[in-house]
Scaffold this motif. Sequence first.
Motif, PDB file in Angstrom:
ATOM      1  N   LEU A 173       3.960  19.052 -10.322  1.00 10.84           N
ATOM      2  CA  LEU A 173       3.827  20.294  -9.557  1.00 10.84           C
ATOM      3  C   LEU A 173       5.177  20.914  -9.224  1.00 10.84           C
ATOM      4  CD1 LEU A 173       0.938  19.306  -7.130  1.00 10.84           C
ATOM      5  CD2 LEU A 173       0.807  20.549  -9.292  1.00 10.84           C
ATOM      6  N   ALA A 174       6.063  20.107  -8.590  1.00 10.03           N
ATOM      7  CA  ALA A 174       7.394  20.629  -8.270  1.00 10.03           C
ATOM      8  C   ALA A 174       8.066  19.668  -7.311  1.00 10.03           C
ATOM      9  CB  ALA A 174       7.328  22.008  -7.651  1.00 10.03           C
ATOM     10  N   ALA A 175       9.406  19.792  -7.280  1.00  5.62           N
ATOM     11  CA  ALA A 175      10.177  18.939  -6.382  1.00  5.62           C
ATOM     12  C   ALA A 175       9.869  19.238  -4.921  1.00  5.62           C
ATOM     13  CB  ALA A 175      11.669  19.113  -6.650  1.00  5.62           C
ATOM     14  N   VAL A 176       9.524  20.494  -4.632  1.00  2.70           N
ATOM     15  CA  VAL A 176       9.240  20.870  -3.236  1.00  2.70           C
ATOM     16  C   VAL A 176       7.990  20.176  -2.735  1.00  2.70           C
ATOM     17  CG1 VAL A 176       8.666  22.783  -1.692  1.00  2.70           C
ATOM     18  CG2 VAL A 176      10.389  23.083  -3.477  1.00  2.70           C
ATOM     19  N   ILE A 177       6.924  20.205  -3.599  1.00  2.01           N
ATOM     20  CA  ILE A 177       5.689  19.533  -3.204  1.00  2.01           C
ATOM     21  C   ILE A 177       5.947  18.036  -3.014  1.00  2.01           C
ATOM     22  CG2 ILE A 177       3.346  18.977  -3.938  1.00  2.01           C
ATOM     23  CD1 ILE A 177       3.279  21.604  -5.452  1.00  2.01           C
ATOM     24  N   GLY A 178       6.776  17.493  -3.921  1.00  2.00           N
ATOM     25  CA  GLY A 178       7.132  16.072  -3.787  1.00  2.00           C
ATOM     26  C   GLY A 178       7.816  15.780  -2.463  1.00  2.00           C
ATOM     27  N   ALA A 179       8.729  16.710  -2.058  1.00  2.00           N
ATOM     28  CA  ALA A 179       9.431  16.502  -0.794  1.00  2.00           C
ATOM     29  C   ALA A 179       8.466  16.523   0.384  1.00  2.00           C
ATOM     30  CB  ALA A 179      10.519  17.566  -0.621  1.00  2.00           C
ATOM     31  N   VAL A 180       7.501  17.473   0.351  1.00  2.00           N
ATOM     32  CA  VAL A 180       6.523  17.574   1.443  1.00  2.00           C
ATOM     33  C   VAL A 180       5.677  16.313   1.533  1.00  2.00           C
ATOM     34  CG1 VAL A 180       4.489  18.822   2.260  1.00  2.00           C
ATOM     35  CG2 VAL A 180       6.462  20.085   1.350  1.00  2.00           C
ATOM     36  N   LEU A 181       5.212  15.870   0.372  1.00  2.00           N
ATOM     37  CA  LEU A 181       4.401  14.651   0.353  1.00  2.00           C
ATOM     38  C   LEU A 181       5.201  13.440   0.832  1.00  2.00           C
ATOM     39  CD1 LEU A 181       2.487  15.154  -3.005  1.00  2.00           C
ATOM     40  CD2 LEU A 181       1.608  15.400  -0.687  1.00  2.00           C
ATOM     41  N   TYR A 182       6.487  13.418   0.492  1.00  2.00           N
ATOM     42  CA  TYR A 182       7.321  12.295   0.928  1.00  2.00           C
ATOM     43  C   TYR A 182       7.412  12.242   2.462  1.00  2.00           C
ATOM     44  CZ  TYR A 182      11.465   9.520   1.834  1.00  2.00           C
ATOM     45  OH  TYR A 182      12.329   8.602   2.331  1.00  2.00           O
ATOM     46  N   VAL A 183       7.556  13.449   3.040  1.00  2.00           N
ATOM     47  CA  VAL A 183       7.607  13.501   4.506  1.00  2.00           C
ATOM     48  C   VAL A 183       6.308  12.958   5.105  1.00  2.00           C
ATOM     49  CG1 VAL A 183       7.681  15.052   6.497  1.00  2.00           C
ATOM     50  CG2 VAL A 183       9.249  15.394   4.579  1.00  2.00           C
ATOM     51  N   LYS A 184       5.172  13.338   4.492  1.00  2.00           N
ATOM     52  CA  LYS A 184       3.889  12.863   4.998  1.00  2.00           C
ATOM     53  C   LYS A 184       3.747  11.352   4.842  1.00  2.00           C
ATOM     54  CE  LYS A 184       1.254  17.135   4.380  1.00  2.00           C
ATOM     55  NZ  LYS A 184       0.079  17.779   3.752  1.00  2.00           N
ATOM     56  N   LEU A 185       4.356  10.832   3.801  1.00  2.00           N
ATOM     57  CA  LEU A 185       4.295   9.387   3.575  1.00  2.00           C
ATOM     58  C   LEU A 185       5.135   8.621   4.594  1.00  2.00           C
ATOM     59  CD1 LEU A 185       4.457   9.155  -0.306  1.00  2.00           C
ATOM     60  CD2 LEU A 185       2.588   8.417   1.150  1.00  2.00           C
ATOM     61  N   THR A 186       6.309   9.167   4.889  1.00  2.00           N
ATOM     62  CA  THR A 186       7.219   8.428   5.771  1.00  2.00           C
ATOM     63  C   THR A 186       6.799   8.482   7.233  1.00  2.00           C
ATOM     64  OG1 THR A 186       8.632  10.392   5.937  1.00  2.00           O
ATOM     65  CG2 THR A 186       9.215   8.759   4.259  1.00  2.00           C
ATOM     66  N   LYS A 187       5.982   9.511   7.583  1.00  2.00           N
ATOM     67  CA  LYS A 187       5.575   9.641   8.977  1.00  2.00           C
ATOM     68  C   LYS A 187       4.789   8.435   9.485  1.00  2.00           C
ATOM     69  CE  LYS A 187       3.417  12.812  12.240  1.00  2.00           C
ATOM     70  NZ  LYS A 187       2.731  14.115  12.420  1.00  2.00           N
ATOM     71  N   PRO A 188       3.730   7.980   8.765  1.00  2.00           N
ATOM     72  CA  PRO A 188       3.020   6.788   9.261  1.00  2.00           C
ATOM     73  C   PRO A 188       3.881   5.541   9.269  1.00  2.00           C
ATOM     74  CG  PRO A 188       2.229   7.429   7.077  1.00  2.00           C
ATOM     75  CD  PRO A 188       3.068   8.541   7.586  1.00  2.00           C
ATOM     76  N   VAL A 207       0.839  -1.203   0.000  1.00  2.00           N
ATOM     77  CA  VAL A 207       0.000   0.000   0.000  1.00  2.00           C
ATOM     78  C   VAL A 207       0.872   1.250   0.000  1.00  2.00           C
ATOM     79  CG1 VAL A 207      -1.712   1.299   1.311  1.00  2.00           C
ATOM     80  CG2 VAL A 207      -1.893  -1.200   1.130  1.00  2.00           C
ATOM     81  N   ILE A 208       1.903   1.219   0.836  1.00  2.00           N
ATOM     82  CA  ILE A 208       2.800   2.369   0.931  1.00  2.00           C
ATOM     83  C   ILE A 208       3.529   2.592  -0.399  1.00  2.00           C
ATOM     84  CG2 ILE A 208       4.896   3.212   2.071  1.00  2.00           C
ATOM     85  CD1 ILE A 208       3.913   1.765   4.602  1.00  2.00           C
ATOM     86  N   GLN A 209       3.964   1.511  -1.038  1.00  2.00           N
ATOM     87  CA  GLN A 209       4.648   1.644  -2.327  1.00  2.00           C
ATOM     88  C   GLN A 209       3.762   2.332  -3.365  1.00  2.00           C
ATOM     89  OE1 GLN A 209       5.875  -2.249  -3.541  1.00  2.00           O
ATOM     90  NE2 GLN A 209       7.797  -2.186  -2.405  1.00  2.00           N
ATOM     91  N   LEU A 210       2.521   1.867  -3.478  1.00  2.00           N
ATOM     92  CA  LEU A 210       1.612   2.447  -4.455  1.00  2.00           C
ATOM     93  C   LEU A 210       1.374   3.931  -4.169  1.00  2.00           C
ATOM     94  CD1 LEU A 210      -0.319   2.125  -6.842  1.00  2.00           C
ATOM     95  CD2 LEU A 210      -2.085   1.364  -5.203  1.00  2.00           C
ATOM     96  N   PHE A 211       1.197   4.241  -2.908  1.00  2.00           N
ATOM     97  CA  PHE A 211       0.943   5.621  -2.526  1.00  2.00           C
ATOM     98  C   PHE A 211       2.155   6.511  -2.848  1.00  2.00           C
ATOM     99  CE2 PHE A 211      -0.205   8.749   1.007  1.00  2.00           C
ATOM    100  CZ  PHE A 211      -1.176   9.355   0.233  1.00  2.00           C
ATOM    101  N   ILE A 212       3.357   6.015  -2.581  1.00  2.00           N
ATOM    102  CA  ILE A 212       4.575   6.790  -2.852  1.00  2.00           C
ATOM    103  C   ILE A 212       4.700   7.089  -4.343  1.00  2.00           C
ATOM    104  CG2 ILE A 212       7.107   6.662  -2.896  1.00  2.00           C
ATOM    105  CD1 ILE A 212       6.997   5.281  -0.206  1.00  2.00           C
ATOM    106  N   TYR A 213       4.466   6.081  -5.172  1.00  2.00           N
ATOM    107  CA  TYR A 213       4.606   6.293  -6.609  1.00  2.00           C
ATOM    108  C   TYR A 213       3.544   7.250  -7.151  1.00  2.00           C
ATOM    109  CZ  TYR A 213       8.107   2.605  -6.854  1.00  2.00           C
ATOM    110  OH  TYR A 213       9.239   1.861  -6.698  1.00  2.00           O
ATOM    111  N   MET A 214       2.340   7.189  -6.622  1.00  2.00           N
ATOM    112  CA  MET A 214       1.302   8.118  -7.056  1.00  2.00           C
ATOM    113  C   MET A 214       1.673   9.556  -6.690  1.00  2.00           C
ATOM    114  SD  MET A 214      -2.180   6.010  -6.110  1.00  2.00           S
ATOM    115  CE  MET A 214      -3.194   7.431  -6.505  1.00  2.00           C
ATOM    116  N   ILE A 215       2.128   9.762  -5.493  1.00  2.00           N
ATOM    117  CA  ILE A 215       2.530  11.097  -5.068  1.00  2.00           C
ATOM    118  C   ILE A 215       3.757  11.562  -5.851  1.00  2.00           C
ATOM    119  CG2 ILE A 215       3.356  12.460  -3.107  1.00  2.00           C
ATOM    120  CD1 ILE A 215       0.393  11.753  -3.070  1.00  2.00           C
TER     121      ILE A 215
END
Length: 500
Positions: free
Chosen positions: A298-313, A283-291
């Motif tokens: 959108l931009a590398a910055v948005i990607g970085a923010v989303l990555y942080v949100k993904l790694t938190k859980p 589930v996490i893999q699929l979510f990471i690739y979608m984001i």
Amino acid sequence: MAFEEKTNLKNMKKLKTLMMLCYAVIVAVAVLTVSVLAVRKTDQVLEKKVSTLTTALNVQMELNLNNYLHRMETIGTLAFAEEQTYTYDATDPDNDEYEATITETAIRDKLYSLCIMENFVDYGVVYRNNHRVGKISNGTVDLFGERMFQDLEAMITRPRTNDGWAAGYQDNFNRIYYVKRIHENALLVISFYTAELKSVFDNPEIMKDMSIRLTDGNYNILYSSEADELGLPLSEDLVSRVADRNSVTVLDKEYLVTVNSSNDNWFVICSVPTKIILKEKNVIQLFIYMIAAVAAILAAVIGAVLYVKLTKPIEQFVAKLDTKAHIDQLTGILNKRSFEEYTENRLNASLPIEHHALIILDLDNFKGVNDTLGHAAGDQVLANVGGILRATFSTEDYLGRIGGDEFCVFLNLHPDDGTDYKDFVISKCEALCQAFHNNYTGEDHNFKISASIGVSIFPECGEDFNTLYHSADKALYKSKKSGKDTYTIFADMTEKGEEN
């Protein structure tokens, strides 16, 4: 000139377009690369933590089984408290019929008094002439027939203790037998249904999808958390992963399997399909690739923010697994391995001018709780002890359960009122004793639970965990000899020359 300007403008637009495409490609590749690396790292961490947790659970299952079998052996040993049990021989042709009846009645009464609190199928004595005294079920009699004594005697596999465990006799896996030699012509026989092992192999909710099996040395299933597997051979998929291994954890694309050997060459085997135990990973893999795809647009910055949100859980999930591996589930405090590790690390970082104390508690007459009130009451007592320790000591202190009813506290000495550190230790011990003075259990709260306490102080009594533990253990022994329900400080014994 106009043509040149148009050409140059056209070329610049192409260049801008090319640059934008290149930027988009670079961002996409960068985000994709980071995402792939993140997924791989997440996989590694998650797989390691899951493997560690599963291994710890398997070890706990193996310890639970050994403790359960040991308790059965102890109950069997209690039968020898009746002298007639090990002196009477039903095969002796010179036995007086009246005296033999009186003797067998006494033996039978003793055996029934010992097995009344347990769900035994059999608890009795079988003699070489197949004469029986005590509780020997008709099912066992029919199963063994005329070869009862000979075949039971063959189950004795431990020459040193003259006893042994066996299951699967005549392909009947519904019962497990414990046989102990009384004398040349008599055997003590205990048996219980394998279904009784369900309480031993209680699976925690976090690993509810894991299958737990107990097999014999030939990998025939003696107990299984799965339905309709009793007596069947372990599947080849699992045998190929654990064969000829006494302790191992295997994680591959199909299975996560752990095995530990127990008494009498039996094996506790825990298994779960990899796709189930690591389903969160997919589930996490699929979510990471979608984001990552969105971030590339959108931009590398948005990607970085989303990555942080993904790694938190993920971090929270891993932290939860880590906590499960370090905490004793019954009492809510550290388990033995983690307590020793934390304490040793703290001692290694301590300066000689610092002071710490190691406190060992051993519950007095705890066996009486289990024997009188049952194991559920015993578990509640142990859980209450965890609460007492948390209420008595601070969050800076280490609390651990290091044995069945043995607990340990590493006390970081920081008296905040100018009190001498030894007086501070004494105040904690007295507070602990007072807490146990008010500790009762049972339906009418009339069964008092007390504790004997031993204390050693760093660095006077030692500078490493083993030395401090042995010193505190000697002090604990002194408390036991002094009547229990008290505490002893090893330094005081040293001053009086009582340390030996």
